[in-house]
Scaffold this motif. Structure first.
Motif, mmCIF file in Angstrom:
data_model
loop_
_atom_site.group_PDB
_atom_site.id
_atom_site.type_symbol
_atom_site.label_atom_id
_atom_site.label_comp_id
_atom_site.label_asym_id
_atom_site.label_seq_id
_atom_site.Cartn_x
_atom_site.Cartn_y
_atom_site.Cartn_z
ATOM 1 N N PHE A 55 103.782 11.428 108.860
ATOM 2 C CA PHE A 55 103.801 10.090 109.752
ATOM 3 C C PHE A 55 104.407 10.039 111.106
ATOM 4 O O PHE A 55 104.234 9.237 111.786
ATOM 5 C CB PHE A 55 104.827 9.003 108.673
ATOM 6 C CG PHE A 55 104.092 8.665 107.387
ATOM 7 C CD1 PHE A 55 103.320 7.505 107.437
ATOM 8 C CD2 PHE A 55 104.682 9.195 106.168
ATOM 9 C CE1 PHE A 55 102.877 7.259 106.203
ATOM 10 C CE2 PHE A 55 104.022 8.837 105.061
ATOM 11 C CZ PHE A 55 103.059 7.863 105.097
ATOM 12 N N PRO A 75 98.923 11.620 106.755
ATOM 13 C CA PRO A 75 99.704 11.395 105.506
ATOM 14 C C PRO A 75 98.849 11.547 104.396
ATOM 15 O O PRO A 75 99.228 12.239 103.193
ATOM 16 C CB PRO A 75 100.234 9.991 105.880
ATOM 17 C CG PRO A 75 100.299 9.825 107.316
ATOM 18 C CD PRO A 75 98.956 10.658 107.700
ATOM 19 N N VAL A 79 99.775 13.887 101.244
ATOM 20 C CA VAL A 79 99.894 13.518 99.585
ATOM 21 C C VAL A 79 99.058 13.967 98.901
ATOM 22 O O VAL A 79 99.349 14.552 97.571
ATOM 23 C CB VAL A 79 99.854 11.704 99.677
ATOM 24 C CG1 VAL A 79 99.493 11.502 98.362
ATOM 25 C CG2 VAL A 79 100.799 11.299 100.439
ATOM 26 N N PRO A 87 109.885 6.109 101.166
ATOM 27 C CA PRO A 87 110.794 5.976 101.916
ATOM 28 C C PRO A 87 111.906 4.974 101.731
ATOM 29 O O PRO A 87 112.072 4.599 100.461
ATOM 30 C CB PRO A 87 109.832 5.101 103.251
ATOM 31 C CG PRO A 87 108.602 4.447 102.191
ATOM 32 C CD PRO A 87 108.448 5.543 101.177
ATOM 33 N N ASP A 89 113.062 2.039 102.567
ATOM 34 C CA ASP A 89 113.046 0.573 102.694
ATOM 35 C C ASP A 89 112.864 -0.167 101.266
ATOM 36 O O ASP A 89 113.044 -1.332 100.980
ATOM 37 C CB ASP A 89 112.137 0.110 103.528
ATOM 38 C CG ASP A 89 110.611 0.567 103.296
ATOM 39 O OD1 ASP A 89 110.466 1.008 102.271
ATOM 40 O OD2 ASP A 89 109.785 0.307 104.289
ATOM 41 N N GLU A 91 110.391 -0.912 99.701
ATOM 42 C CA GLU A 91 109.108 -1.933 99.912
ATOM 43 C C GLU A 91 107.976 -1.513 98.998
ATOM 44 O O GLU A 91 107.440 -0.451 99.391
ATOM 45 C CB GLU A 91 108.881 -2.234 101.202
ATOM 46 C CG GLU A 91 109.805 -2.875 102.166
ATOM 47 C CD GLU A 91 110.132 -4.104 101.943
ATOM 48 O OE1 GLU A 91 109.202 -4.716 101.488
ATOM 49 O OE2 GLU A 91 110.853 -4.874 102.413
ATOM 50 N N PHE A 93 103.977 -3.124 97.410
ATOM 51 C CA PHE A 93 102.980 -4.244 97.995
ATOM 52 C C PHE A 93 103.515 -5.566 97.389
ATOM 53 O O PHE A 93 103.243 -5.716 96.027
ATOM 54 C CB PHE A 93 101.771 -3.778 97.755
ATOM 55 C CG PHE A 93 101.206 -2.480 98.595
ATOM 56 C CD1 PHE A 93 101.410 -2.306 99.718
ATOM 57 C CD2 PHE A 93 101.146 -1.405 97.756
ATOM 58 C CE1 PHE A 93 101.122 -1.193 100.470
ATOM 59 C CE2 PHE A 93 100.908 -0.131 98.068
ATOM 60 C CZ PHE A 93 100.785 -0.182 100.024
ATOM 61 N N SER A 94 104.029 -6.512 98.108
ATOM 62 C CA SER A 94 104.613 -7.623 97.536
ATOM 63 C C SER A 94 103.636 -8.373 96.764
ATOM 64 O O SER A 94 103.876 -9.297 96.025
ATOM 65 C CB SER A 94 105.374 -8.536 98.603
ATOM 66 O OG SER A 94 104.539 -8.584 99.518
ATOM 67 N N ASP A 95 102.453 -8.360 97.564
ATOM 68 C CA ASP A 95 101.222 -9.369 96.970
ATOM 69 C C ASP A 95 100.556 -8.794 95.657
ATOM 70 O O ASP A 95 99.708 -9.431 95.034
ATOM 71 C CB ASP A 95 100.219 -9.700 97.988
ATOM 72 C CG ASP A 95 99.268 -10.875 97.524
ATOM 73 O OD1 ASP A 95 99.897 -11.912 97.034
ATOM 74 O OD2 ASP A 95 98.207 -10.714 97.960
ATOM 75 N N LEU A 96 101.026 -7.559 95.374
ATOM 76 C CA LEU A 96 100.208 -6.730 94.178
ATOM 77 C C LEU A 96 101.214 -6.773 93.138
ATOM 78 O O LEU A 96 102.347 -6.651 93.528
ATOM 79 C CB LEU A 96 99.742 -5.186 94.740
ATOM 80 C CG LEU A 96 98.338 -5.386 95.412
ATOM 81 C CD1 LEU A 96 98.127 -6.087 96.720
ATOM 82 C CD2 LEU A 96 98.083 -3.747 95.566
ATOM 83 N N ALA A 105 97.606 3.902 93.217
ATOM 84 C CA ALA A 105 98.052 5.281 93.280
ATOM 85 C C ALA A 105 97.229 6.170 92.341
ATOM 86 O O ALA A 105 96.820 7.382 92.478
ATOM 87 C CB ALA A 105 99.667 5.560 92.827
ATOM 88 N N ALA A 133 106.918 -8.674 94.994
ATOM 89 C CA ALA A 133 107.807 -9.508 95.832
ATOM 90 C C ALA A 133 109.033 -9.845 94.958
ATOM 91 O O ALA A 133 110.045 -10.278 95.349
ATOM 92 C CB ALA A 133 107.165 -10.784 96.331
ATOM 93 N N ARG A 147 104.752 5.663 91.184
ATOM 94 C CA ARG A 147 103.527 5.806 92.077
ATOM 95 C C ARG A 147 103.609 7.165 92.500
ATOM 96 O O ARG A 147 102.219 7.865 92.225
ATOM 97 C CB ARG A 147 103.312 4.857 93.067
ATOM 98 C CG ARG A 147 103.342 3.294 92.850
ATOM 99 C CD ARG A 147 102.896 2.456 93.878
ATOM 100 N NE ARG A 147 103.912 2.702 94.968
ATOM 101 C CZ ARG A 147 104.105 2.032 95.932
ATOM 102 N NH1 ARG A 147 103.554 0.936 96.199
ATOM 103 N NH2 ARG A 147 104.835 2.466 97.160
#
Lengths: 230, 289
Positions: A55, A75, A79, A87, A89, A91, A93-96, A105, A133, A147
């Motif tokens: 990254f 990246p 992988v 990472p 954070d 985070e 995918f909030s909408d998935l 994955a 989310a 994943r």
């Protein structure tokens, strides 16, 4: 390259514009061992992991994964060679949904067998239809790790996995890391020294962008203290 | 306003919304995923219209013209994406805006060279009319509306049911994390770019019989298309539908009641939406690069 090294970082230098943040970092991560990198905020730990994972582009130096040089690969190519990065954070995918996160994955790694994921993180089974989310921090960390272990995973880089999590969740994660360590090489960035001491087979200390110490003996790792050493 | 006038205005507004939707939805996805402002899409809109004009006038088949326009535009878009965009995806929005504006201007120059400056008419493929609430309306307007509905349903199914669609949705949220799963995001970028170009060409071809085809037709519709994208929220198909409907009706009623309002009102709506929801009506707060 050292015998039995799953991942080797050689003389890596990384800069953000004019500002140099990593200085000649050289680290060796033995196969099937848990390596922990510790250091205060701003020590360059996250930068190191991002540069290994592709990254960030290092100014100089190399990254060797199981004998193959992977420096400069994108990246997704890193992988697919079996080096995964999670990472800090937390985070997803909030909408998935959890299922859709895992499907992506699976699609990328061409591994549609989720039994391994559900064995390590059985709670994900109940959360399959919940969107990212609406997951707690611990659930997100489990999903990210789930994943990451789909497809071939030779080395797993995890940035501050226990940060901000409740003690009971931390214990679950530590247990999962111990199990995972028998299947792949783990490299953790961790500020929780109790966790670092419990998991580490070897430990690197970073300060101001430099690797300042390498502890590979149990006594050295056990004696690590935040105020004294960091 | 009488009932026949009202019905006519609503249907004309819906047909305008349908074309706006076809043109804007790809732009919204492109910006949402790649963070590019792809002004060259308005060239593909024009190419779609001109190819429809050429085939319709030469072979007498509008639908074949439409298909030719989509294929020609996608071929051109693929060349532009591979040769230009691959080099500028990482360079920021302003870079893509200026580069794509250059492509648009070169394309407009080529259109002027080939077909000249004179606006060209395109024959309407369906000449029938239907009566509705005391007014008579061309069937073609209903076909345009129906086509947009089919496209909307198809796009929703593609994004929600297919793995590539899910990868696009994930990329709209966070490209780096999508690549971090092992997905070659540049392949997804190419696909979305072609999808956008195909939709732009389709919009141009479908729009052609309702307007005169001219070299500057792409330039004329830029502001409206981007307003729709911004009002709806970047990367949101649902948002693009709602804002297309809103702007289509506002413009249709504007033309009927007081023509200057048709040009002014969309900007007022955009500013109002910005005050209430800076991310647009359905823009995601999670959207990041």
């Amino acid at each position: 390259m050292a015998t039995g090294a799953a991942l080797q970082v050689n003389n890596m230098n990384v800069s953000y514009g004019e500002s140099r943040v990593l200085f000649d970092a050289s680290l060796t991560f033995p196969a099937s061992a848990v390596s922990v990198i510790v250091g205060r905020n701003g020590a360059g730990k996250t930068t190191l992991l991002k540069a290994i994972a592709g990254f960030l582009k290092p100014g100089s130096g190399s990254v060797v994964l199981g004998g193959d040089e992977i420096t400069g690969l994108r990246p997704y190519q890193v992988v697919r060679k079996g080096l995964k990065y999670i990472p800090q954070d937390k985070e997803v995918f909030s909408d998935l949904t959890v299922r859709e996160n895992l499907e992506l994955a699976s699609y990328a790694m061409k591994d549609h067998d989720w039994s391994k994921v559900l064995r390590y993180f059985p709670k994900l089974q109940q959360l399959m239809h919940r969107k990212g989310a609406y997951l707690s921090g611990g659930e997100r960390q489990m999903l990210m790790m789930g994943r990451a272990i789909l497809g071939k995973t030779h080395v797993l880089l995890v940035d501050e996995p226990t940060e901000g999590l409740a003690p009971s969740i931390v214990q679950d994660l530590v247990a999962a890391f111990k199990q995972l360590a028998s299947h792949c090489t783990l490299v953790l960035v961790e500020q929780n020294l109790a966790v670092a001491r419990e998991l580490a087979d070897q430990l690197y200390l970073m300060k101001e962008g430099k690797v300042v110490a390498h502890l590979a003996d149990r006594a050295g790792i056990e004696s690590l203290a935040f105020e004294k050493d960091l | 306003m009488s009932v026949p006038e009202l019905a006519g205005t609503v249907v004309i507004g819906l047909a305008m919304s349908a074309i706006f939707f076809m043109l804007s939805v790809g732009l919204s996805l492109s910006y949402g995923l790649m963070r590019i402002v792809s002004l060259d899409q308005f060239l593909y809109y024009s190419v779609g219209a001109y190819m429809t004009y050429v085939v319709t006038s030469q072979a007498g088949n509008f639908w074949l013209g439409l298909l030719t326009g989509v294929i020609a535009s996608c071929t051109l878009a693929l060349t532009v994406e591979k040769s230009l965009y691959r080099r500028i995806y990482e360079k920021g929005v302003m870079f893509s805006m200026i580069t794509s504006y250059g492509v648009l201007l070169v394309g407009i120059g080529a259109i002027k060279y080939i077909w000249g400056l004179v606006p060209r008419p395109v024959m309407t493929p369906i000449v029938g009319h239907v009566s509705l609430l005391g007014t008579t309306l061309p069937v073609y307007r209903f076909v345009v509306i129906g086509l947009a509905v089919v496209l909307y349903i198809g796009l929703r199914l593609f994004l929600e049911r297919t793995i590539v669609g899910k990868a696009i949705r994930a990329g709209i949220e966070d490209v780096d994390k999508t690549e971090g799963l092992g997905i070659d995001v540049y392949r997804i970028f190419t696909l979305v770019f072609l999808l956008t170009a195909g939709l732009s060409a389709l919009a141009g071809g479908i729009h052609a019989p309702l307007i005169m085809v001219d070299p500057h037709m792409g330039l004329k519709i830029i502001a409206t298309a981007f307003m729709i994208v911004i009002i709806g929220g970047l990367g949101s198909i649902k948002g693009t539908v709602v804002s297309s409907l809103l702007i289509g009706q506002v413009m249709a009623f504007g033309f009927t009641i007081w023509a200057p309002a048709a040009e002014m009102a969309p900007f007022v709506i955009m500013l109002l939406v910005f005050l209430i929801r800076p991310t647009g009506l359905y823009g995601s707060q999670y959207l990041r690069r």
